[in-house]
Design a protein around this motif. Structure first.
Motif, mmCIF file in Angstrom:
data_model
loop_
_atom_site.group_PDB
_atom_site.id
_atom_site.type_symbol
_atom_site.label_atom_id
_atom_site.label_comp_id
_atom_site.label_asym_id
_atom_site.label_seq_id
_atom_site.Cartn_x
_atom_site.Cartn_y
_atom_site.Cartn_z
ATOM 1 N N GLU A 121 3.405 0.738 3.021
ATOM 2 C CA GLU A 121 3.385 1.861 2.083
ATOM 3 C C GLU A 121 3.973 1.469 0.737
ATOM 4 N N SER A 122 5.009 0.662 0.751
ATOM 5 C CA SER A 122 5.581 0.195 -0.514
ATOM 6 C C SER A 122 4.583 -0.631 -1.294
ATOM 7 N N ALA A 123 3.787 -1.427 -0.578
ATOM 8 C CA ALA A 123 2.797 -2.283 -1.242
ATOM 9 C C ALA A 123 1.762 -1.470 -1.998
ATOM 10 N N ARG A 124 1.481 -0.255 -1.526
ATOM 11 C CA ARG A 124 0.500 0.569 -2.240
ATOM 12 C C ARG A 124 1.180 1.616 -3.123
ATOM 13 N N GLY A 125 2.509 1.506 -3.271
ATOM 14 C CA GLY A 125 3.233 2.372 -4.194
ATOM 15 C C GLY A 125 3.538 3.760 -3.688
ATOM 16 N N ASP A 126 3.463 3.971 -2.375
ATOM 17 C CA ASP A 126 3.735 5.288 -1.800
ATOM 18 C C ASP A 126 5.225 5.417 -1.513
ATOM 19 N N VAL A 127 5.854 6.431 -2.099
ATOM 20 C CA VAL A 127 7.306 6.609 -1.935
ATOM 21 C C VAL A 127 7.648 7.570 -0.803
ATOM 22 N N HIS A 128 6.653 8.085 -0.081
ATOM 23 C CA HIS A 128 6.931 9.018 1.009
ATOM 24 C C HIS A 128 7.283 8.242 2.273
ATOM 25 N N ASN A 129 8.469 7.684 2.207
ATOM 26 C CA ASN A 129 8.981 6.817 3.254
ATOM 27 C C ASN A 129 10.501 6.887 3.152
ATOM 28 N N TYR A 130 11.177 7.135 4.278
ATOM 29 C CA TYR A 130 12.616 7.400 4.224
ATOM 30 C C TYR A 130 13.419 6.267 3.586
ATOM 31 N N PRO A 131 13.186 4.994 3.927
ATOM 32 C CA PRO A 131 13.942 3.945 3.229
ATOM 33 C C PRO A 131 13.729 3.965 1.718
ATOM 34 N N ALA A 132 12.498 4.208 1.279
ATOM 35 C CA ALA A 132 12.226 4.250 -0.155
ATOM 36 C C ALA A 132 12.957 5.406 -0.818
ATOM 37 N N VAL A 133 12.982 6.553 -0.140
ATOM 38 C CA VAL A 133 13.669 7.732 -0.685
ATOM 39 C C VAL A 133 15.164 7.479 -0.787
ATOM 40 N N LEU A 134 15.764 6.891 0.243
ATOM 41 C CA LEU A 134 17.201 6.615 0.220
ATOM 42 C C LEU A 134 17.537 5.537 -0.806
ATOM 43 N N ALA A 135 16.679 4.538 -0.942
ATOM 44 C CA ALA A 135 16.922 3.496 -1.935
ATOM 45 C C ALA A 135 16.941 4.075 -3.343
ATOM 46 N N ALA A 136 16.010 4.989 -3.631
ATOM 47 C CA ALA A 136 15.960 5.612 -4.955
ATOM 48 C C ALA A 136 17.157 6.527 -5.193
ATOM 49 N N ALA A 137 17.558 7.260 -4.160
ATOM 50 C CA ALA A 137 18.637 8.230 -4.318
ATOM 51 C C ALA A 137 20.004 7.573 -4.457
ATOM 52 N N HIS A 138 20.202 6.459 -3.759
ATOM 53 C CA HIS A 138 21.531 5.839 -3.717
ATOM 54 C C HIS A 138 21.612 4.528 -4.492
ATOM 55 N N GLY A 139 20.513 4.117 -5.088
ATOM 56 C CA GLY A 139 20.538 2.901 -5.880
ATOM 57 C C GLY A 139 20.808 1.643 -5.072
ATOM 58 N N VAL A 140 20.253 1.569 -3.869
ATOM 59 C CA VAL A 140 20.459 0.408 -3.000
ATOM 60 C C VAL A 140 19.136 -0.304 -2.785
ATOM 61 N N ASP A 141 19.214 -1.519 -2.230
ATOM 62 C CA ASP A 141 17.982 -2.247 -1.970
ATOM 63 C C ASP A 141 17.364 -1.793 -0.647
ATOM 64 N N ALA A 142 16.161 -2.310 -0.361
ATOM 65 C CA ALA A 142 15.432 -1.867 0.825
ATOM 66 C C ALA A 142 16.179 -2.182 2.109
ATOM 67 N N ALA A 143 16.863 -3.330 2.153
ATOM 68 C CA ALA A 143 17.583 -3.709 3.373
ATOM 69 C C ALA A 143 18.699 -2.712 3.681
ATOM 70 N N ARG A 144 19.470 -2.355 2.673
ATOM 71 C CA ARG A 144 20.549 -1.381 2.893
ATOM 72 C C ARG A 144 19.977 -0.011 3.223
ATOM 73 N N ALA A 145 18.899 0.358 2.564
ATOM 74 C CA ALA A 145 18.270 1.641 2.860
ATOM 75 C C ALA A 145 17.785 1.681 4.306
ATOM 76 N N GLY A 146 17.247 0.558 4.802
ATOM 77 C CA GLY A 146 16.824 0.501 6.192
ATOM 78 C C GLY A 146 17.980 0.702 7.140
ATOM 79 N N ASP A 147 19.120 0.080 6.845
ATOM 80 C CA ASP A 147 20.307 0.281 7.677
ATOM 81 C C ASP A 147 20.750 1.742 7.667
ATOM 82 N N MET A 148 20.637 2.391 6.521
ATOM 83 C CA MET A 148 21.008 3.805 6.420
ATOM 84 C C MET A 148 20.100 4.665 7.285
ATOM 85 N N VAL A 149 18.826 4.323 7.333
ATOM 86 C CA VAL A 149 17.897 5.073 8.179
ATOM 87 C C VAL A 149 18.286 4.918 9.645
#
Length: 339
Positions: free
Chosen positions: A234-262
């Motif tokens: 989904e990231s490859a096609r620019g879709d932000v409707h994905n929980y890691p992407a939403v958390l990364a944008a909200a908290h200013g973290v990278d995808a790896a940290r956002a994944g851990d948060m999920v």
């Protein structure tokens, strides 16, 4: 993100520790479901060349319902196939960024359900839905049928909102996203637990806060673990409707940290589900449900609580989120480590 992050939830959350069971007659389902999907035009060409063809929906159905009647499990697998076909249609142009187009598609689908037949020359989604609805609804009450239709409408509204967000480039806040994701991750599939089991829940039970917490928690866990599996595509096609992407944008973290948060949120939400389930006996007592209604509730609760691990195992063996035509060795090795 890879499968190792997803499977790490089984080490952190006790209810996810034991691998799911598999229906003993599941081997019969693959050819049946694939033949049905091809015959209805939902899968075209070589199944391994499309995400839907690689999904192996019959495996998820056989894990969610390891002890149910095989005919009912087959019907659920067909519903899963239809839901993923609809999801693929809604997530890609021309519907991906048009809320009005989403509503127009759903208008056709809902009208066909109410008529009881598809229009001449209707798209495969419409014809297959009418068939599935006829096979499922005939044994269910008017209250259940109305509830199912409302869930379809909720899904429509959630997918239309996602489409508008894509068009205007809006990234939902985490709190707004969780509610939106619950609607856009087919909520009607959970209502199908009842016809598969041959039971029906008491309407007053469904209105209680405890039941809503249980149902919503399970739906969130399934949606969020699915987001982890689908994040890279989904990231490859620019879709932000994905929980890691939403958390990364909200908290200013990278995808790896956002994944851990999920994963952390998944653990918390699983606990919410089990806490709600532990409170159900007292709730059933207060509602004065009869023996049949209590038995129905117990059966549905068991399926709900087993679903997150069944879904996790399916994600590990499905090829739906692979970019190529086969499941990677990493995915298979990770699954084997859970056995």
């Amino acid at each position: 993100m890879d499968i190792s992050l997803l499977l790490s939830t089984s080490d952190r959350v006790a209810p996810l520790a034991a691998p799911s069971a598999m229906h003993p007659e599941s081997w019969q389902l693959c050819a049946q479901v694939e033949s049905w999907a091809r015959g209805r035009g939902l899968v075209l060409g070589d199944p391994d060349t499309s995400p839907l063809g690689r999904a192996r929906c019959e495996r998820l159905a056989a894990r969610v319902f390891p002890g149910a009647d095989l005919v009912a499990v087959d019907l659920f697998a067909r519903w899963l196939t239809w839901a993923l076909a609809l999801d693929d249609t809604l997530d890609h142009p021309p519907l991906a960024d048009s809320g009005s187009a989403v509503h127009a598609l759903y208008d056709d689908l809902l009208r066909a359900m109410r008529r009881g037949h598809a229009r001449p020359g209707a798209r495969p989604l419409e014809a297959a839905l009418v068939e599935l609805w006829g096979a499922t609804s005939r044994s269910m009450s008017r209250d259940w049928r109305r509830r199912f239709m409302l869930q379809l409408e909720a899904h429509r509204d959630g997918c239309a909102e996602e489409a508008v967000n894509r068009r205007i480039g809006h990234v939902p806040a985490p709190a707004a996203y969780t509610a939106l994701r619950r609607r856009a991750c087919p909520p009607f599939l959970y209502d199908l637990i009842e016809p598969v089991l041959g039971v029906e829940l008491a309407p007053r039970l469904l209105r209680t806060p405890g039941w809503k917490t249980l149902a919503h928690s399970v739906a969130d866990v399934v949606a969020w673990t699915n987001d982890l599996a689908s994040h890279d595509l989904e990231s490859a096609r620019g879709d932000v409707h994905n929980y890691p992407a939403v958390l990364a944008a909200a908290h200013g973290v990278d995808a790896a940290r956002a994944g851990d948060m999920v994963v952390e949120r998944v653990a918390e939400r699983i606990e919410d589900a089990w806490k709600a389930a532990r409170g159900l006996p007292d709730m059933l007592e207060r509602l004065h449900l009869n023996a049949a209604q209590r038995a129905a509730a117990a059966q549905v609760v068991k399926v709900l609580l087993d679903t997150p691990r069944a879904h996790l195992d399916w994600l590990a063996e499905s090829g739906r989120y692979e970019s190529g035509g086969s499941v990677t060795s990493l995915r298979l090795d990770a699954l084997a480590s859970l056995r």
